[in-house]
Enzyme design. Structure first.
Site, PDB file in Angstrom:
ATOM      1  N   GLN A 156       6.605  -4.350 -42.175  1.00 59.98           N
ATOM      2  CA  GLN A 156       5.825  -5.415 -41.624  1.00 59.98           C
ATOM      3  C   GLN A 156       6.933  -6.427 -41.692  1.00 59.98           C
ATOM      4  O   GLN A 156       6.764  -7.222 -42.524  1.00 59.98           O
ATOM      5  CB  GLN A 156       4.448  -5.851 -41.783  1.00 59.98           C
ATOM      6  CG  GLN A 156       3.481  -4.379 -41.636  1.00 59.98           C
ATOM      7  CD  GLN A 156       2.096  -4.664 -41.407  1.00 59.98           C
ATOM      8  OE1 GLN A 156       1.799  -5.163 -42.408  1.00 59.98           O
ATOM      9  NE2 GLN A 156       1.275  -4.241 -40.484  1.00 59.98           N
ATOM     10  N   HIS A 178       7.917  -6.339 -48.121  1.00 58.79           N
ATOM     11  CA  HIS A 178       7.658  -5.192 -49.161  1.00 58.79           C
ATOM     12  C   HIS A 178       7.109  -4.203 -48.494  1.00 58.79           C
ATOM     13  O   HIS A 178       7.204  -4.029 -46.929  1.00 58.79           O
ATOM     14  CB  HIS A 178       5.850  -5.634 -49.835  1.00 58.79           C
ATOM     15  CG  HIS A 178       5.126  -6.081 -48.683  1.00 58.79           C
ATOM     16  ND1 HIS A 178       5.458  -7.505 -48.293  1.00 58.79           N
ATOM     17  CD2 HIS A 178       4.499  -5.318 -48.204  1.00 58.79           C
ATOM     18  CE1 HIS A 178       4.092  -8.083 -47.857  1.00 58.79           C
ATOM     19  NE2 HIS A 178       3.792  -6.394 -47.065  1.00 58.79           N
ATOM     20  N   HIS A 224       6.444 -12.005 -48.125  1.00 62.02           N
ATOM     21  CA  HIS A 224       8.033 -11.335 -49.844  1.00 62.02           C
ATOM     22  C   HIS A 224       8.053 -10.270 -48.988  1.00 62.02           C
ATOM     23  O   HIS A 224       7.181  -9.563 -49.177  1.00 62.02           O
ATOM     24  CB  HIS A 224       6.654 -12.066 -50.950  1.00 62.02           C
ATOM     25  CG  HIS A 224       8.291 -10.909 -52.353  1.00 62.02           C
ATOM     26  ND1 HIS A 224       7.599 -11.454 -53.554  1.00 62.02           N
ATOM     27  CD2 HIS A 224       8.741 -10.252 -52.281  1.00 62.02           C
ATOM     28  CE1 HIS A 224       8.679 -10.941 -54.025  1.00 62.02           C
ATOM     29  NE2 HIS A 224       9.141  -9.953 -53.528  1.00 62.02           N
ATOM     30  N   HIS A 281       4.985  -0.514 -47.641  1.00 68.32           N
ATOM     31  CA  HIS A 281       4.017   0.403 -47.883  1.00 68.32           C
ATOM     32  C   HIS A 281       4.096   1.207 -48.162  1.00 68.32           C
ATOM     33  O   HIS A 281       4.660   2.171 -47.109  1.00 68.32           O
ATOM     34  CB  HIS A 281       3.072  -0.162 -46.318  1.00 68.32           C
ATOM     35  CG  HIS A 281       2.635  -1.707 -45.944  1.00 68.32           C
ATOM     36  ND1 HIS A 281       1.061  -1.850 -46.735  1.00 68.32           N
ATOM     37  CD2 HIS A 281       3.132  -2.378 -45.896  1.00 68.32           C
ATOM     38  CE1 HIS A 281       1.344  -3.537 -46.047  1.00 68.32           C
ATOM     39  NE2 HIS A 281       2.321  -3.914 -45.258  1.00 68.32           N
TER      40      HIS A 281
END
Lengths: 126, 126
Positions: free
Chosen positions: A60, A73, A71, A75
């Site tokens: 996202q 990332h 930050h 999933h």
């Protein structure tokens, strides 16, 4: 690698680069390579450990995509047949949970529970 | 880079490795690096061209994650405020469209329309 507190999912493992940048575009090419080579390895472990048969990978990237933590990332979610009534409701759950997380920390899983899960997964990487 | 025929979205650009493998785990480390370095570049172009303010990146890695084409690929979607009533309904739309695509090719966008869009985006990569 982090373990998110998403009780309604079997697991939601986050992989993030060491250097904290907000957007995916901010990563250097070597960091992009590192992040996704690590993500690939994490995916194999997550699928095996949680007995999934598929994986959902998602970034996202920015607030309008649902990003709540600044930050970047990835999933990584293990998937199996019938895990969600509509297959991609998994994202609704993620999104809903992102909001709950901000508003209701009492709904979080315990540190102990997450540490235990982290320990169980760590052995695959040794 | 491919352009999907998703009329209900502003855009859904797919990035796939040259070598056709089904699952993300099947890619070699150098292919993982290539794929996501290309994806990063595509993301910047897609966000700019479609005037997005965020991006959704997603891999449906395996049938239980909604994969319908057996060639691993990354979805890159430009996002902006208010593009979907619920932010992650974007995935429902994708999923629904995957099904429509199989059943109703008459709903596809024309080759001409997609070629025109491809040409418009190609200039960013020259």
């Amino acid at each position: 690698m982090l373990f998110r507190d998403a009780p309604e999912l079997t697991a939601d493992v986050l992989v993030c680069p060491l250097r904290p940048v907000e957007r995916f575009r901010d990563l250097r090419p070597d960091e992009v390579a590192d992040l996704f080579q690590a993500t690939q390895r994490v995916g194999m472990v997550v699928e095996k450990h949680f007995q999934g048969t598929s994986l959902t990978f998602s970034i996202q990237d920015g607030p309008e995509a649902g990003q709540t933590v600044k930050h970047v990332h990835v999933h990584v979610l293990p998937r199996k047949a019938g895990d969600f009534h509509r297959n991609d409701s998994v994202y609704d759950e993620l999104q809903k949970h992102d909001k709950e997380e901000e508003d209701s920390p009492t709904l979080w899983r315990s540190e102990e529970e997450m540490a235990s899960e982290a320990a169980a997964l760590r052995v695959y990487f040794q």
